[in-house]
Design a protein around this motif. Structure first.
Motif, PDB file in Angstrom:
ATOM      1  N   SER B 359       0.776  -1.323  -0.021  1.00 55.85           N
ATOM      2  CA  SER B 359      -0.082   0.037   0.002  1.00 55.85           C
ATOM      3  C   SER B 359       0.574   1.451   0.041  1.00 55.85           C
ATOM      4  O   SER B 359       2.119   0.933   1.168  1.00 55.85           O
ATOM      5  N   SER B 360       0.129   2.230  -0.935  1.00 58.58           N
ATOM      6  CA  SER B 360       1.185   3.733  -0.962  1.00 58.58           C
ATOM      7  C   SER B 360       0.788   4.180   0.012  1.00 58.58           C
ATOM      8  O   SER B 360       1.356   5.552   0.213  1.00 58.58           O
ATOM      9  N   LEU B 361      -0.231   4.003   1.084  1.00 56.45           N
ATOM     10  CA  LEU B 361      -1.478   4.674   1.948  1.00 56.45           C
ATOM     11  C   LEU B 361      -1.274   5.913   1.066  1.00 56.45           C
ATOM     12  O   LEU B 361      -1.573   6.803   2.306  1.00 56.45           O
ATOM     13  N   CYS B 362      -1.908   6.006   0.238  1.00 55.18           N
ATOM     14  CA  CYS B 362      -2.537   6.979  -0.569  1.00 55.18           C
ATOM     15  C   CYS B 362      -4.029   7.887  -0.351  1.00 55.18           C
ATOM     16  O   CYS B 362      -4.132   8.460  -0.428  1.00 55.18           O
ATOM     17  N   ALA B 364      -7.079   6.895  -0.991  1.00 52.13           N
ATOM     18  CA  ALA B 364      -8.216   6.821  -1.663  1.00 52.13           C
ATOM     19  C   ALA B 364      -9.385   5.614  -1.133  1.00 52.13           C
ATOM     20  O   ALA B 364     -10.497   6.430  -1.413  1.00 52.13           O
TER      21      ALA B 364
END
Ligand code: SF4
Lengths: 255, 471
Positions: B359-362, B364
């Motif tokens: 996860s890029s921890l964006c 969304a």
């Protein structure tokens, strides 16, 4: 009311790789008549360790930072990501600690740079640059943690010769994500590949962002394709540097 | 070194056509959802309301479950408790055996996927047939769902056409979706009449009234729960809500978040077996309440938010990782962001711990979640659990097992120098330290990007030279 003095937290990426962005941000603030204090003992907000699960290590670094802003002044940070760390995650990181109140005090005074220019200083910019088509990449933390997604466009809207080009999947992450880019390099690579595809399709020759992590990722991918495939690479700059470059001519002409 | 997960990911990323297919499907779902919520303020108000309803239910979970059991029992529903999936499977089996049932027809149920019910029953010589179209398709092909609400979303129309033709040679090859659906309906219709047991999931279980609510679009849920003489509902213990009046807001936000429909075609409210004066409906209704790690999650005030989930799939539809790697790469029953937080908690960090790194921890996911689960924060918390030393303070299975001496030493070194500014020589110390975190040093970053260049003079140096005050 405009504050006459602020603290500036430059972030480690800017310190190391993009110092010009930090210098430009400081100069822009100074030009607005704001005195800037840059505590020389600052290092990093602690986010890399925080996002990797190393909370004790992150807290130790964060603790060294919160001591640097003793006066009740705004803390301006040219990064949605580091601002988001201090504003939204310090309260969690210091929960139940002896210096929790101090950390909250710091968190409450944090502003992301473009937010500060638009909402607090209400800057009025004059454009002295050449006509240019610009694409904007807003970092996920600026968009979702700090809620300042529209600020860059508001600033660019003041520049008469800047045309903003909107890319497809604008709100989608570029795939940086700090340690994500090295822990899951394949997924990250697929994300940045799509991001630069959509950015290139706009025809913009310039890319701006408020976060140097995203810039490192996106411009690195652009440069790689320029080197290996001869594709064009838009110039990538932190918004502070872009704004300073284009609006500084005004000052020079006035004087 | 590539892990199994990364190998699967690499394979999935290489499938250009499947990826384009996922992209298109997720784009449609995102657009549909957006169109359902033209007024952001109204959406945010509804999300807060939905969160409050689910949080309230969880805050009283033990009492509500007792109330639910009492209400259902009073109406003749037989309530069973299963701590593990094995127990849940055994319960279903014993009901089947009591009725000498040789086949079961299933409406869509992710909990039954969690139980691995189909395989379990097949091993006992019992046929388990999926009647949801998507589930039917993947069952034909021996696959697992790639999405929690659209299980066959990874398949193209052409693949499905071919599959039907291969499995049912009598049916002429067609790519006409309506014709394919009609064929599936015909095949299933017979099964509904012959199966002696029907199975379904539950979307919401109302404690106040003892009502099992089921949301669906195809009518197969209604068939599975009304035509066979015995109905077995399986669900997780967290699905309970307090009052009947809690249902309208949840029903308003669930389909709009999921598929972007204003409401589903069917909404079933099941309140018990056929009564003496009733002409139809099953004569026996069972509810199996499955724990499978949920009470463990429940014991932690932060992780508890995971259980608010109403399984809409919006987080999956909006995930930039899921859209690229698809559902099967996760190797779990629940994929995407919800799977990323749920599976390591249910099954432990040793098995699925790597998902929390994917996860890029964006954010969304958290932005669209109708019950406002802070998914990125929970991922962050699980990353902490995975490397923390005080493992007695978290209920997460296998806490601390991802702590590697080298990585820990790097972060300690970083922490030490970044908290001692006089020693903090960025260009030297820190960049070098962080470089050690790259797992396979060659190529991870520079396969697709140029290497970052350190500036000649740091910001510290430049601002000092410019005479900027430092206090
Ligand atoms: S976590 Fe939220 S968005 Fe994801 S499936 Fe559950 S309710 Fe839907």
């Amino acid at each position: 009311m405009k504050p006459d003095t602020i603290y500036f937290f430059g972030t480690c990426l800017i310190d190391l790789i993009y110092p010009q962005a930090g210098v430009s941000a400081v100069q822009l603030l100074q030009r607005e008549g704001v005195k800037v204090i840059y505590p020389q003992a600052q290092t990093c907000c602690g986010q890399p360790a925080w996002n990797s699960g190393y909370r004790d290590e992150a807290r130790k670094v964060a603790r060294a930072q919160i001591k640097l802003f003793p006066k009740d002044l705004p803390i301006v940070i040219p990064s949605g990501s580091c601002a988001g760390m201090m504003k939204t995650h310090y309260p969690e990181l210091f929960k139940g600690e002896a210096d929790e109140a101090e950390a909250l005090q710091v968190a409450n005074r944090v502003y992301e740079f473009t937010e500060f220019l638009v909402d607090v200083l209400q800057v009025d910019l004059k454009d002295f640059g050449e006509p240019v088509a610009v694409a904007v990449h807003t970092s996920c933390s600026a968009r979702r943690e700090m809620g300042v997604a529209d600020k860059i466009e508001q600033l660019l809207g003041q520049l008469s010769k800047v045309e903003v080009k909107e890319q497809a999947y604008k709100a989608e992450c570029c795939g940086f994500g700090g340690t994500f880019a090295v822990k899951q390099p394949e997924i990250s690579a697929a994300m940045v590949a799509d991001k630069i595809l959509h950015l290139r399709a706009t025809g913009a020759t310039q890319l701006v962002s408020q976060d140097c992590g995203c810039l490192l990722n996106i411009s690195g991918a652009f440069a790689y394709q320029a080197n290996h495939e001869g594709k064009t690479a838009p110039k990538a700059q932190h918004i502070a540097e872009f704004l300073w470059d284009r609006t500084q001519a005004a000052e020079e002409m006035k004087s | 070194m590539s892990t199994e997960f990364r190998i699967d990911v690499q394979k999935a990323l290489g499938k250009t056509e499947v990826r384009a297919h996922f992209r298109k499907a997720m784009d449609t779902l995102m657009t549909n959802r957006r169109n359902q919520f033209p007024d952001d303020a109204a959406l945010q108000a509804l999300r807060h309301q939905a969160q409050a309803i689910r949080a309230n239910a969880l805050s009283k979970l033990p009492e509500l479950l007792e109330q639910l059991e009492a209400k259902l029992t009073a109406k003749g529903v037989q309530v069973h408790w299963a701590e593990t999936t094995d127990e849940a499977n055994q319960i279903v089996l014993s009901i089947m055996q009591k009725h000498q049932a040789k086949s079961i027809i299933k409406g869509k149920s992710m909990v039954s996927e969690e139980m691995g019910l189909n395989h379990f029953l097949e091993a006992q010589g019992i046929e388990a047939l999926e009647s949801d179209l998507g589930e039917f398709i993947i069952q034909l092909d021996g696959e697992t769902p790639s999405h929690i609400i659209m299980p066959a979303i990874h398949k193209s129309k052409e693949q499905i056409s071919q599959l039907f033709h291969d499995k049912f040679p009598d049916i002429p090859y067609t790519e006409n979706v309506d014709e394919l659906t009609a064929s599936a309906r015909r095949i299933l219709r017979d099964k509904f009449y012959t199966a002696s047991v029907g199975l379904s999931g539950v979307n919401f279980a109302v404690a106040e009234t003892g009502t099992l609510c089921l949301v669906e679009n195809e009518g197969n849920g209604r068939m599975s729960t009304t035509v066979p003489p015995v109905h077995i509902a399986v669900t997780g213990i967290e699905k309970v809500v307090e009052k009947l009046s809690d249902i309208p807001p949840l029903l308003s936000i669930l389909p709009r978040s999921a598929t972007g429909q204003p409401i589903t075609t069917y909404f079933n409210m099941i309140s018990g077996p056929r009564q003496a004066d009733e002409k139809d409906g099953p004569t026996e209704v069972h509810l199996v309440l499955l724990d499978n790690g949920r009470s463990n999650i429940y014991s932690d005030p932060e992780l508890l938010a995971t259980l608010r989930c109403i399984r809409c799939g919006a987080c999956i539809n909006h995930c930039p990782v899921y859209v690229r790697i698809g559902g099967h790469s996760y190797g779990t029953v629940y994929p995407g962001p919800i799977g990323t937080i749920l599976e390591p908690q249910k099954q432990g960090l040793k098995v699925h711990g790597e998902l929390i790194q994917a996860s890029s921890l964006c954010g969304a996911c958290g932005e669209v979640c109708p019950v406002r689960i802070p998914i990125p924060n929970i991922i962050n918390r699980l990353r902490y659990d995975s490397v923390r030393k005080d493992t007695e303070h978290t209920p997460t299975f296998d806490a601390g097992t991802k702590r590697k001496p080298l990585e820990a030493a790097i972060w300690q070194g970083w922490s030490w120098s970044a908290s001692h500014p006089s020693l903090y020589n960025f260009g030297g110390t820190v960049a070098t330290q962080l470089r050690g975190l790259v797992p396979n040093k060659v190529g991870a970053w520079t396969n697709v990007r140029t290497a970052p260049q350190l500036a000649d003079k740091t910001l510290h140096q430049q601002l000092k030279a410019l005479g900027v005050d430092h206090e």
